[in-house]
Write an enzyme that holds these catalytic residues in place. Structure first.
Site, PDB file in Angstrom:
ATOM      1  N   GLY A  26       0.804  -1.232   0.000  1.00 45.06           N
ATOM      2  CA  GLY A  26       0.000   0.000   0.000  1.00 45.06           C
ATOM      3  C   GLY A  26       0.832   1.275   0.000  1.00 45.06           C
ATOM      4  O   GLY A  26       1.922   1.352  -0.571  1.00 45.06           O
ATOM      5  N   LEU A  75       1.816  -4.431  15.780  1.00 43.19           N
ATOM      6  CA  LEU A  75       1.093  -3.456  16.604  1.00 43.19           C
ATOM      7  C   LEU A  75       0.003  -4.103  17.454  1.00 43.19           C
ATOM      8  O   LEU A  75      -0.538  -3.465  18.353  1.00 43.19           O
ATOM      9  CB  LEU A  75       0.505  -2.372  15.700  1.00 43.19           C
ATOM     10  CG  LEU A  75       1.554  -1.452  15.070  1.00 43.19           C
ATOM     11  CD1 LEU A  75       1.026  -0.803  13.798  1.00 43.19           C
ATOM     12  CD2 LEU A  75       2.019  -0.381  16.054  1.00 43.19           C
ATOM     13  N   THR A 122      -4.299  -1.487  17.062  1.00 40.05           N
ATOM     14  CA  THR A 122      -3.359  -1.309  15.944  1.00 40.05           C
ATOM     15  C   THR A 122      -3.199   0.165  15.583  1.00 40.05           C
ATOM     16  O   THR A 122      -2.082   0.685  15.504  1.00 40.05           O
ATOM     17  CB  THR A 122      -3.887  -2.047  14.684  1.00 40.05           C
ATOM     18  OG1 THR A 122      -4.155  -3.396  15.018  1.00 40.05           O
ATOM     19  CG2 THR A 122      -2.907  -1.967  13.536  1.00 40.05           C
ATOM     20  N   TYR A 172     -19.974  -3.823  19.498  1.00 41.04           N
ATOM     21  CA  TYR A 172     -18.989  -3.558  18.432  1.00 41.04           C
ATOM     22  C   TYR A 172     -19.648  -3.272  17.087  1.00 41.04           C
ATOM     23  O   TYR A 172     -20.525  -4.014  16.632  1.00 41.04           O
ATOM     24  CB  TYR A 172     -18.062  -4.768  18.287  1.00 41.04           C
ATOM     25  CG  TYR A 172     -16.943  -4.571  17.290  1.00 41.04           C
ATOM     26  CD1 TYR A 172     -15.889  -3.709  17.551  1.00 41.04           C
ATOM     27  CD2 TYR A 172     -16.940  -5.251  16.059  1.00 41.04           C
ATOM     28  CE1 TYR A 172     -14.856  -3.520  16.642  1.00 41.04           C
ATOM     29  CE2 TYR A 172     -15.905  -5.077  15.143  1.00 41.04           C
ATOM     30  CZ  TYR A 172     -14.869  -4.215  15.446  1.00 41.04           C
ATOM     31  OH  TYR A 172     -13.843  -4.038  14.547  1.00 41.04           O
TER      32      TYR A 172
HETATM   33  N1  NAP Z   1      -6.745   3.165   1.612  1.00 42.21           N
HETATM   34  C1  NAP Z   1      -7.523   4.180   1.956  1.00 42.21           C
HETATM   35  O1  NAP Z   1      -8.514   4.489   1.275  1.00 42.21           O
HETATM   36  C2  NAP Z   1      -7.248   4.967   3.198  1.00 42.21           C
HETATM   37  C3  NAP Z   1      -8.064   6.087   3.485  1.00 42.21           C
HETATM   38  C4  NAP Z   1      -7.802   6.819   4.638  1.00 42.21           C
HETATM   39  C5  NAP Z   1      -6.784   6.452   5.481  1.00 42.21           C
HETATM   40  N2  NAP Z   1      -6.031   5.353   5.188  1.00 42.21           N
HETATM   41  C6  NAP Z   1      -4.973   4.974   6.131  1.00 42.21           C
HETATM   42  O2  NAP Z   1      -3.755   4.815   5.430  1.00 42.21           O
HETATM   43  C7  NAP Z   1      -2.899   3.913   6.139  1.00 42.21           C
HETATM   44  C8  NAP Z   1      -2.258   2.948   5.159  1.00 42.21           C
HETATM   45  O3  NAP Z   1      -3.271   2.159   4.610  1.00 42.21           O
HETATM   46  P1  NAP Z   1      -3.214   1.474   3.176  1.00 42.21           P
HETATM   47  O4  NAP Z   1      -4.457   1.915   2.484  1.00 42.21           O
HETATM   48  O5  NAP Z   1      -1.901   1.668   2.532  1.00 42.21           O
HETATM   49  O6  NAP Z   1      -3.465  -0.039   3.638  1.00 42.21           O
HETATM   50  P2  NAP Z   1      -2.756  -1.446   3.354  1.00 42.21           P
HETATM   51  O7  NAP Z   1      -2.267  -1.520   1.963  1.00 42.21           O
HETATM   52  O8  NAP Z   1      -3.744  -2.459   3.839  1.00 42.21           O
HETATM   53  O9  NAP Z   1      -1.498  -1.393   4.337  1.00 42.21           O
HETATM   54  C9  NAP Z   1      -1.665  -1.464   5.713  1.00 42.21           C
HETATM   55  C10 NAP Z   1      -0.340  -1.819   6.342  1.00 42.21           C
HETATM   56  O10 NAP Z   1      -0.536  -1.905   7.761  1.00 42.21           O
HETATM   57  C11 NAP Z   1       0.079  -3.089   8.206  1.00 42.21           C
HETATM   58  N3  NAP Z   1      -0.482  -3.599   9.449  1.00 42.21           N
HETATM   59  C12 NAP Z   1      -1.755  -3.972   9.695  1.00 42.21           C
HETATM   60  N4  NAP Z   1      -1.853  -4.485  10.932  1.00 42.21           N
HETATM   61  C13 NAP Z   1      -0.601  -4.442  11.473  1.00 42.21           C
HETATM   62  C14 NAP Z   1      -0.047  -4.834  12.698  1.00 42.21           C
HETATM   63  N5  NAP Z   1      -0.779  -5.433  13.658  1.00 42.21           N
HETATM   64  N6  NAP Z   1       1.270  -4.636  12.919  1.00 42.21           N
HETATM   65  C15 NAP Z   1       2.044  -4.068  11.972  1.00 42.21           C
HETATM   66  N7  NAP Z   1       1.585  -3.695  10.773  1.00 42.21           N
HETATM   67  C16 NAP Z   1       0.270  -3.880  10.525  1.00 42.21           C
HETATM   68  C17 NAP Z   1      -0.149  -4.070   7.068  1.00 42.21           C
HETATM   69  O11 NAP Z   1       0.710  -5.192   7.232  1.00 42.21           O
HETATM   70  P3  NAP Z   1       0.276  -6.674   6.736  1.00 42.21           P
HETATM   71  O12 NAP Z   1       0.557  -6.695   5.271  1.00 42.21           O
HETATM   72  O13 NAP Z   1       1.144  -7.565   7.542  1.00 42.21           O
HETATM   73  O14 NAP Z   1      -1.194  -6.814   7.042  1.00 42.21           O
HETATM   74  C18 NAP Z   1       0.197  -3.181   5.895  1.00 42.21           C
HETATM   75  O15 NAP Z   1       1.591  -3.115   5.739  1.00 42.21           O
HETATM   76  C19 NAP Z   1      -3.781   3.256   7.209  1.00 42.21           C
HETATM   77  O16 NAP Z   1      -3.491   3.831   8.463  1.00 42.21           O
HETATM   78  C20 NAP Z   1      -5.193   3.629   6.788  1.00 42.21           C
HETATM   79  O17 NAP Z   1      -6.091   3.703   7.884  1.00 42.21           O
HETATM   80  C21 NAP Z   1      -6.229   4.623   4.065  1.00 42.21           C
END
Ligand code: NAP
Length: 324
Positions: A26, A75, A122, A172
């Site tokens: 991501g 996390l 997390t 929840y």
């Molecule tokens: N995508 C969107 O539309 C969007 C919108 C608003 C905000 N965000 C925010 O942007 C950030 C990045 O998201 P993304 O969209 O790039 O998502 P993503 O591709 O799903 O990446 C999320 C990352 O977080 C890691 N992660 C999850 N649980 C974890 C844990 N327990 N310990 C360590 N690492 C963990 C995942 O690792 P694994 O591969 O091991 O699961 C992955 O590397 C997030 O904080 C999200 O809330 C995203």
């Protein structure tokens, strides 16, 4: 604030040390790659070596930068977060950027290793512990930055943070739980900024952002709880690429403007652009966004800080609280 920041505007990062959480995929992967390309020493703080090592190999080969490393961080386990911080401290390196990017969204109810609801654990609690454990290094390495990736989803809350019912599976709701954890991200940024200011620390810049609606694996749980026509609409008309989504992260993490204009304690959302979906939202432009009333609530920020410190004291052996 900048209207046209792009990845090409990321300055040279030689001699800068950066930790990016959730960097194996991501937007985190995009950021780690860009930082490495610009010469930084980058740590990918991730939970699984088998997923992260191939990404490190790819980043090294595409950027020609060998200073790219795995830093184990789950996390969902406070012991893992502590061990991650200890491992980093043992390296005796400076730290110029902590990019708290890892996250989960709308997952089914589960508890972390420490008995905390997993999205809150997390997205907020684990990152709070990591940040406060590394804060003295960030202060000593200043000017430095902390970027906490929040979301426009912080507005999806019912009854504030709901801390009293946090771990109750019967109360929840996966979306409220996500919204509350992302609200906590902004409250944490605002309270940490206040505490740094009170301490007289002027050059640790702490900010939060909303990257846009981005096509990543984050949405894996959303399919189960979102009507198909909404999911299709979002995919076809709203989603932007991780490369575009990462622009707002990188603006707050690297743009000289952050120091020049003393940008701190802000949620750098571009909500207004997301609503302008014609035909797609434009590239995020690092313009200050609109945060909810709850995110502006100083008392709630103080309460969350106190709750988190008390929870960590209860769950982490020997934890005596943040150094601030
Ligand atoms: N995508 C969107 O539309 C969007 C919108 C608003 C905000 N965000 C925010 O942007 C950030 C990045 O998201 P993304 O969209 O790039 O998502 P993503 O591709 O799903 O990446 C999320 C990352 O977080 C890691 N992660 C999850 N649980 C974890 C844990 N327990 N310990 C360590 N690492 C963990 C995942 O690792 P694994 O591969 O091991 O699961 C992955 O590397 C997030 O904080 C999200 O809330 C995203």
């Amino acid at each position: 604030m900048g209207q046209s920041f792009s990845i090409e505007d990321v300055p040279d990062m030689t001699d800068k040390v950066c930790v990016v959480t959730g960097a194996n995929t991501g937007m985190g992967k995009v950021c780690a790659t860009v930082l490495a390309k610009k010469g930084a020493h980058v740590f990918l703080a991730c939970r699984t070596a088998f997923k992260t090592n191939p990404v490190i190999a790819e980043i090294k080969s595409t950027t020609g930068n060998d200073k790219v490393e795995f830093l184990e961080l789950d996390l969902l386990s406070l012991a893992s977060v502590t061990s991650c911080a200890e491992t980093f401290k043992a390296r005796k390196l400076p730290l110029h950027l902590l990019l708290n990017n890892a996250g989960v969204m709308a997952s089914p109810f589960s508890l972390s290793a420490d008995g905390l609801e997993s999205q809150f654990a997390t997205n907020h609690v684990g990152h709070f512990l990591l940040t406060t454990q590394l804060l003295s290094i960030l202060e000593a390495s200043a000017p430095s930055r902390i970027v906490v990736v929040s979301s426009m989803g912080h507005i999806i809350t019912y009854g504030g943070l709901g801390l009293e019912d946090l771990n109750d599976p019967n109360k929840y709701n996966p979306w409220f739980a996500y919204g509350r954890s992302k609200l906590a991200n902004i409250l944490f940024v605002r309270e940490l900024t206040k505490k740094l200011e009170a301490k007289g620390v002027k050059n640790v810049y702490v900010n939060a952002n909303h990257p846009g609606f981005v096509a990543t694996d984050l949405h894996r749980h959303a399919e189960a709880t979102t009507p198909k026509f909404i999911a299709d609409f979002v995919t076809n008309y709203i989603h932007i690429s991780p490369e575009v989504g990462a622009v707002t992260h990188m603006y707050l993490a690297t743009s000289p403007e952050v120091e020049e204009k003393d940008i701190r304690g802000q949620d750098d959302s571009h909500l207004f652009r997301i609503l302008a979906i014609s035909p797609r939202p434009q590239v995020p432009t690092a313009k200050p966004g609109h945060i909810s009333w709850a995110a502006r609530d100083d008392k709630l920020a103080e309460e969350l800080w106190a709750w988190t410190v008390n929870t960590l004291k209860e769950k982490v052996p020997g934890y005596s609280g943040p150094t601030i």
